[in-house]
Design an enzyme around this catalytic site. Structure first.
Site, PDB file in Angstrom:
ATOM      1  CG  ASP A 141      -2.642  33.172 140.276  1.00  0.00           C
ATOM      2  OD1 ASP A 141      -1.678  33.096 141.059  1.00  0.00           O
ATOM      3  OD2 ASP A 141      -3.021  32.217 139.590  1.00  0.00           O
ATOM      4  CG  ASP A 148      -1.436  38.097 143.734  1.00  0.00           C
ATOM      5  OD1 ASP A 148      -1.200  37.998 144.950  1.00  0.00           O
ATOM      6  OD2 ASP A 148      -1.935  37.167 143.065  1.00  0.00           O
TER       7      ASP A 148
END
Ligand SMILES: CSC[C@H]1O[C@H](OP(=O)(O)O)[C@H](O)[C@@H]1O
Ligand SMILES: Nc1ncnc2[nH]cnc12
Length: 296
Positions: free
Chosen positions: A216, A214
């Site tokens: 973040d 991901d």
């Protein structure tokens, strides 16, 4: 008595989020190994992969029941050392703090910023003080082999990256995420510290293969991290991670030449022999077996 690692590799693999199922090994045996540092995350699975001895441990235990703050990192490293592991490859899900490190890609972490708090971070203490060097916290040899192995399997690999370890279990705020970027961190996770520092105290060369799951939350147009996103990417990537471990086993040189990390404690102990605590030394029968005696 001083135990030598000899010339054979015995790779310890710590599997993180999405990788609890481990790696398929030949002649696999599940073993519960006791540690004077408490309960490890679970039994280890030990066996062979392409002629290389390998021992696997799921960091968060079966079914991912153990959160990052409650992982007994000392017991985990201690039991791997007790099994005779010579080197450790850690597999971790990581968030990216850099545009160019995209989900699905791999990062071979080479530096850490430790923002964890309250975790038992050393095997040593009152009665035996040790200060190991952590300037270069990962093993360059194992890291390079892991990078080449991941690349050979078709992964996009970043050969370097600074990992900020947060306490969690919550993901970061946007302000924190921006701050970590400003500090120079490239990726974020919750588990590599104190794991990496303990591996160094146990004189075990350590490399971290991070799998970006991901971005973040530093990107204005990106929603916050969700566990489901992390697991979806890990699900997709688990095959590549396992393929990387298989390729790594095939790529290890036949003979394991000594690493400077094998003797990391040599210059680290500062407590005078007469001031040392025998009970603490007894607990270090595996971690510091080279200095204080053979394992049984
Ligand atoms: C499941 S998202 C957060 C979780 O994932 C990472 O675990 P690991 O390093 O063991 O792969 C991260 O550090 C958190 O523990
Ligand atoms: N964004 C993130 N923060 C902390 N740990 C993570 N593990 C995977 N993604 C993460």
């Amino acid at each position: 008595m001083r135990a030598d690692k000899g010339t054979h590799w015995h790779l310890g693999v710590i599997g993180g989020s999405g990788l609890a199922a481990g790696i398929e090994l030949d002649d696999a045996q599940e073993i519960r190994v006791a540690s004077p540092f408490g309960e490890p995350s679970g039994p280890v699975v030990t066996g062979w992969l392409g002629g290389v001895r390998m021992t696997f441990l799921a960091r968060h235990g079966a079914g991912h029941a153990i959160p990052p703050s409650a992982v007994n990192y000392r017991a985990n490293i201690d039991v791997l050392k007790r099994c005779g592991v010579t080197d450790i490859l850690s597999l971790s899900a990581i968030g990216s703090l850099r545009e160019e490190m995209a989900p699905g890609q791999f990062v071979i972490v080479d530096q850490f910023i430790d923002r964890t708090a309250g975790r038992a971070g050393s095997f040593f203490g009152t009665g035996l003080v040790a200060h190991v060097s952590l300037a270069d916290p990962v093993c360059p040899r194992l890291s390079a082999l892991a990078a080449a192995s991941a690349q050979a399997g078709g992964a996009a690999v970043h050969p370097q990256g600074t990992y900020v370890a947060i306490e969690g279990p919550q993901f970061s705020t946007r302000a924190e995420s921006h701050m970590y970027r400003a500090w120079g961190a490239d990726v974020i996770g919750m588990t590599a510290m104190p794991e990496a520092r303990l591996a160094r105290e146990a004189e075990l060369p350590y490399a971290l293969l991070g799998m970006v799951t991901d971005y973040d939350c530093w990107r204005a147009d990106t929603a916050g991290v969700e566990v489901s996103d992390v697991l979806a990417v890990m699900h997709h990537n688990a095959g590549l991670a396992r393929q990387t471990v298989r390729a790594l086993a095939a790529r290890l040189p036949e003979r394991r030449d000594p690493s400077p990390i094998d003797t990391a404690l040599e210059q680290a102990l500062i407590t005078a022999p007469e001031a040392r605590d025998p009970a603490l030394i007894a607990r270090l029968d595996a971690v510091a077996c080279r200095l204080f005696g053979e394992r049984d």
